[in-house]
Design a protein around this motif. Sequence first.
Motif, mmCIF file in Angstrom:
data_model
loop_
_atom_site.group_PDB
_atom_site.id
_atom_site.type_symbol
_atom_site.label_atom_id
_atom_site.label_comp_id
_atom_site.label_asym_id
_atom_site.label_seq_id
_atom_site.Cartn_x
_atom_site.Cartn_y
_atom_site.Cartn_z
ATOM 1 N N LEU B 24 118.110 -45.371 52.471
ATOM 2 C CA LEU B 24 117.276 -44.715 53.485
ATOM 3 C C LEU B 24 118.113 -43.674 54.230
ATOM 4 C CD1 LEU B 24 114.483 -44.778 54.946
ATOM 5 C CD2 LEU B 24 115.526 -46.322 56.604
ATOM 6 N N PRO B 25 117.800 -42.386 54.052
ATOM 7 C CA PRO B 25 118.630 -41.366 54.702
ATOM 8 C C PRO B 25 118.494 -41.434 56.229
ATOM 9 C CG PRO B 25 117.184 -40.414 53.018
ATOM 10 C CD PRO B 25 116.717 -41.802 53.271
ATOM 11 N N ASP B 27 118.595 -39.185 58.338
ATOM 12 C CA ASP B 27 117.863 -38.090 58.977
ATOM 13 C C ASP B 27 116.415 -37.979 58.482
ATOM 14 O OD1 ASP B 27 118.456 -37.327 56.443
ATOM 15 O OD2 ASP B 27 119.081 -35.281 56.950
ATOM 16 N N LEU B 28 115.989 -38.928 57.631
ATOM 17 C CA LEU B 28 114.609 -38.851 57.121
ATOM 18 C C LEU B 28 113.622 -39.047 58.276
ATOM 19 C CD1 LEU B 28 112.738 -38.734 54.544
ATOM 20 C CD2 LEU B 28 112.663 -41.230 54.728
ATOM 21 N N ASP B 29 112.633 -38.190 58.337
ATOM 22 C CA ASP B 29 111.608 -38.311 59.378
ATOM 23 C C ASP B 29 110.712 -39.506 59.046
ATOM 24 O OD1 ASP B 29 109.272 -38.088 60.951
ATOM 25 O OD2 ASP B 29 109.692 -35.957 61.272
ATOM 26 N N ILE B 31 108.331 -40.860 60.649
ATOM 27 C CA ILE B 31 106.905 -40.702 60.986
ATOM 28 C C ILE B 31 106.223 -39.831 59.936
ATOM 29 C CG2 ILE B 31 105.273 -40.046 62.795
ATOM 30 C CD1 ILE B 31 107.229 -41.979 64.024
ATOM 31 N N GLN B 32 106.809 -38.641 59.679
ATOM 32 C CA GLN B 32 106.192 -37.713 58.733
ATOM 33 C C GLN B 32 106.176 -38.263 57.312
ATOM 34 O OE1 GLN B 32 104.508 -34.905 59.330
ATOM 35 N NE2 GLN B 32 104.804 -35.515 61.456
ATOM 36 N N SER B 33 107.139 -39.138 56.990
ATOM 37 C CA SER B 33 107.184 -39.675 55.633
ATOM 38 C C SER B 33 106.269 -40.880 55.490
ATOM 39 C CB SER B 33 108.607 -40.059 55.251
ATOM 40 O OG SER B 33 109.054 -41.100 56.107
ATOM 41 N N GLY B 34 105.558 -41.215 56.567
ATOM 42 C CA GLY B 34 104.573 -42.278 56.478
ATOM 43 C C GLY B 34 105.172 -43.669 56.528
ATOM 44 N N ILE B 35 106.452 -43.760 56.851
ATOM 45 C CA ILE B 35 107.064 -45.097 56.888
ATOM 46 C C ILE B 35 106.650 -45.832 58.165
ATOM 47 C CG2 ILE B 35 109.280 -46.326 57.034
ATOM 48 C CD1 ILE B 35 110.408 -44.233 55.083
ATOM 49 N N ASP B 37 104.085 -45.700 61.515
ATOM 50 C CA ASP B 37 102.999 -45.067 62.273
ATOM 51 C C ASP B 37 103.049 -45.600 63.702
ATOM 52 O OD1 ASP B 37 102.128 -47.637 62.031
ATOM 53 O OD2 ASP B 37 100.412 -47.170 60.752
#
Lengths: 505, 84
Positions: B24-25, B27-29, B31-35, B37
């Motif tokens: 899991l990076p 810096d991954l967003d 929220i935007q990546s749907g992980i 909500d």
Amino acid sequence: MTQHMKDIAGLAPTGAAFAEALLSAIGRAPGGRVAGGCGAVLTHDDMLARVAQIRVGMAGLPDGPVAICAAKRPDTIAAVLAVLADGRAYAPLDPGHPEDRLTGILDLLRPAALLVDALAEDRLRGWASAAGVALRRLDALTVRAEPPCPRPDGGLAALLHTSGSTGVPKQVRIAAPALDQFNAWVRWEFGLRPQDCLLSHAPLAFDLSFLDIFAGLSVGASLALADAETARSGERLLRLIREAGVTVVQAAPSALALMVRAAEGQCFPAVRAVLFAGEPMPAPVLRDIFRVFPAARVVNVYGCTETNDTFFYDVPRADTPDPLPLGRPLPYVCHEVMTEEGHPVPIGEEGELWVACPTTMEGYSDPALTARAFGHWQGRRYYRSNDRVRLGEDGLMHFLGRADSVQKISGHRVDLAEVEAHLARLPGVVELAVYVVRRGDEAQLECAVATDGRALGSLDLRRHAMTALPAPAIPRRYAISAQPLPKNSNGKICRRMLASLALAV
Amino acid sequence: MTQIARIRAFICAEFAPDIQPQDLPADLDLIQSGIIDSLGVLKLVAFLEDDCGIAIAPEELDAELYQSLDAIAALIDGKTANAA
């Protein structure tokens, strides 16, 4: 309607007349043959002889349709023609279906007889003896005699059963003129000739088989039948295409995906047309189709069991749109894009596709279901497709999704078809389905992916999803493997099965 | 396991069982990546409070503060720095 279509003389009024025309076309092309996947072959002359024998074997049956439950072999096609020639409707049952489904259909159908092969005989003997219905083995019907005269026509030619959303089968009733009109279009649009050989991939219980079997035989062409084992294997399908000399291929996109994956550098320049229908075509598979079938006209065909095909689109080899449009209507198809209330939408706006055409079914066995399936507009009866479409400025019809593909996910309106279309564009994806899974009291989107074998992780899919989809439309869980996704008997990806598999893990 | 490693493991187990925690990076967003909500933010906050002993003030119930592992680490670092 084009001049050509207007010129077509009166359509076969009865199943017997329809079968008679097919049998005389077969008789005029004695060099043709019907080949099966496992070496079984009937020349056109053998076919005529088998049709006569099977008709003799049906003598003395009470009125009513005849169910045919047998593996897809040349003899089974002879049985279909024999039942039609006898003035009866044929009801094809898929021998691969669970026994409960078969007996559910038989209870609804109450056939005059069941024509079976050895395997189906074992499974259906119990039902037939309890119901007092004659059960006849096709391979035992070998008496050579003058076939009886066709019986007075019952008005119907084919009875197909589709799985209703509630699990109760729906019986779709199709009359001979509908089949004859469709044949006329196929012959004309694809210029079928006796020298052609059509690959018949779809099970007989599926309306896609009308094109290969009936339109093909109506010009005396040859057929290459894929039985269930062949239909599941890209390698076997390619061998059948090569060995039978197939010139026209019709198959579901997932079957074409199997073929192009198995091709490994082979190509088939003798195939002059590739038709596909039934589900959206992934762009990477389409690119491979152009490579594997370099000389083929590639056509996206759209329709449903209730109306047969209604739109088609010649796929260009360059600047191929993705997703593919449904294209233009067949020459005899009237259509409207309608609001939920049953009024036309302004041109270019989204609505439900309504179609009216001579290939439409007579109705379902259930009149209430039939009444709900049709809408009326300006004095004409239209079949309501339940598909959301938009008529583009290019004059082409575009598919947006099933009316029921729009779902509420934690309060947000999400179009599953749109999510699938976007995710399927990620390189490495061969098949992909998005479905709703209820975990506890929460409904969430999940996704199953079949890859081409490359290492594709859920993170790649999520990152790709983020480029175009809002967060609520991004699936929460991903099942990724290089195995094909499970299909229903029509060869379409079975989302219901995927959703229950997801909960079982 | 460091605190951020525990949070990383929790997020994967709870919201993205298909992702290995080490993949899991940071810096991954999320929220935007749907992980995660809005409901997921509440679950994460409950985890931070109950299992990590981190007090979250009502004004910190803002999805933006949990947008990525980096953002969550910054939020926790800020709290530890204030406490020191």
